[in-house]
Design an enzyme around this catalytic site. Structure first.
Site, PDB file in Angstrom:
ATOM      1  N   ASP A 220       2.561  98.904  31.489  1.00 22.91           N
ATOM      2  CA  ASP A 220       2.210 100.101  31.682  1.00 22.91           C
ATOM      3  C   ASP A 220       1.962  99.506  33.138  1.00 22.91           C
ATOM      4  O   ASP A 220       1.190 100.181  33.682  1.00 22.91           O
ATOM      5  CB  ASP A 220       1.154 100.283  30.670  1.00 22.91           C
ATOM      6  CG  ASP A 220       0.580 101.518  31.173  1.00 22.91           C
ATOM      7  OD1 ASP A 220       1.640 102.550  31.630  1.00 22.91           O
ATOM      8  OD2 ASP A 220      -0.212 101.946  30.539  1.00 22.91           O
ATOM      9  N   LEU A 221       3.045  99.622  34.021  1.00 27.24           N
ATOM     10  CA  LEU A 221       2.914  98.987  35.515  1.00 27.24           C
ATOM     11  C   LEU A 221       2.998 100.869  36.698  1.00 27.24           C
ATOM     12  O   LEU A 221       3.513 100.987  36.786  1.00 27.24           O
ATOM     13  CB  LEU A 221       3.459  98.156  36.299  1.00 27.24           C
ATOM     14  CG  LEU A 221       3.389  98.001  37.254  1.00 27.24           C
ATOM     15  CD1 LEU A 221       2.020  97.423  37.701  1.00 27.24           C
ATOM     16  CD2 LEU A 221       3.796  96.874  38.318  1.00 27.24           C
TER      17      LEU A 221
END
Length: 332
Positions: A220-221
């Site tokens: 979840d960058l």
């Protein structure tokens, strides 16, 4: 610890979420975690928000994460713990895990597990928002691409929480139910909803987890997890944080949050990410693969750009081209 405060109690999840932006509320708990781990607890307490679990910066040197039970707290704690252990000594620009523990291990209630890490200085791209110049964004894109390559090259030691089996289960579950979730999330324009199930099914060969091409994924960058240091006009990338959603899986998966939630679905910045990564050939079915991953992602990846989708775009095939085909026009 005789000065340990009473465990926090919340009426509901909304009350917990409101508390995340209140450093005064969380300061006693963050300081208690530092004391339990044998570190000094002095310094101002600042909480990062929005976030899933409590992230409290204490002074200049320590970040404390406290994991809330009702938001998959044990899974997130163990996953992040395993990720930092796997990444230790790799020279990546990430916090160093210093200690772990629990505030209330023997009370019979939620134990409030915590991690103590080195502080990540600077501010997130999300916090800086529209103040970032084009040059700063391009430097950030180059940094994210190079860092992602190093992350994906990390040797994987299968653990209880980070394993290929966990990723495979995630993707197969998301393939089965993503059409319902997009109806609930409400971000994807209504005209696309009847197409989601068939589009994902047609792309099933591109989505099906393959153990032969796995990497350690951040998961979840988004812009809140990319930090920059410096002053206006001269911010430089500092590091990435938050491995709550780490997996062992298809490296393409990480590109979805980077494109949609870190760099505003800007194809020029995505190209810089890919070039800095050294991604190489995209493959003939690249737009279809990436659109399908956008739809099955564990989080709503459509919301950040939904309002920019032109009304004349009516099919998911056309949206895939608009969003992911690098040589085609992009979102307005």
């Amino acid at each position: 610890m005789t000065d340990l405060p009473q465990p926090p109690v919340f009426e509901d999840d909304d009350a917990y979420e409101r508390s995340l932006s209140d450093p005064a509320f969380w300061a006693p708990y963050a300081r208690a975690a530092l004391k339990a781990a044998g570190f000094p607890d002095d310094g101002e307490v600042i909480t990062h928000f929005p976030t899933t679990h409590v992230a409290a910066l204490v002074g200049d040197h320590h970040l404390v994460k406290l994991h809330y039970e009702d938001w998959f707290g044990e899974d997130c704690f163990q996953t992040e713990r395993e990720a930092y252990q796997m990444l230790a000594g790799r020279g990546l620009p990430i916090p160093e895990l210093l200690a772990e523990g629990a505030l209330y291990p023997d009370t019979g209630g939620w134990r409030w597990p915590f991690l103590v890490m080195t502080a990540m200085h600077g501010r997130s791209m999300r916090d800086l928002g529209d103040t970032l110049s084009r040059d700063e964004l391009e430097r950030a894109a180059d940094f994210v691409g190079a860092t992602l390559h190093a992350l994906h090259a990390t040797p994987i030691r299968d653990g209880e929480y980070i394993s290929f089996e966990e990723y495979a289960d995630l993707i197969r579950t998301r393939m089965a139910r993503c059409h319902r979730d997009h109806e609930l999330w409400g971000s994807l324009p209504q005209r696309f909803l009847p197409q989601v199930r068939d589009y994902v099914w047609a792309a099933r060969d591109l989505l099906e987890p393959n153990e032969r091409r796995t990497s350690l994924l951040h998961g979840d960058l988004h812009a809140g997890n990319v930090f920059l240091n410096g002053a206006g006009g001269s911010h430089e990338p500092a590091g990435i944080v938050d491995f709550n959603d780490a997996y062992e899986g298809d490296p393409h998966y990480d590109l979805v949050a980077i494109h949609a939630k870190a760099f505003g679905a800007d194809k020029e910045l995505l190209t810089r990410v890919l070039d800095a990564y050294g991604w190489g050939e995209l493959g003939r079915k690249w737009p279809q693969r990436m659109m399908a991953l956008t739809l099955v992602h564990d989080h709503d990846m459509v919301e950040p750009f939904a309002r920019r989708i032109p009304n004349e775009v009516t099919t998911l095939e056309d949206l895939a081209s608009l969003l992911w085909e690098l040589d085609a026009p992009g979102l307005p």
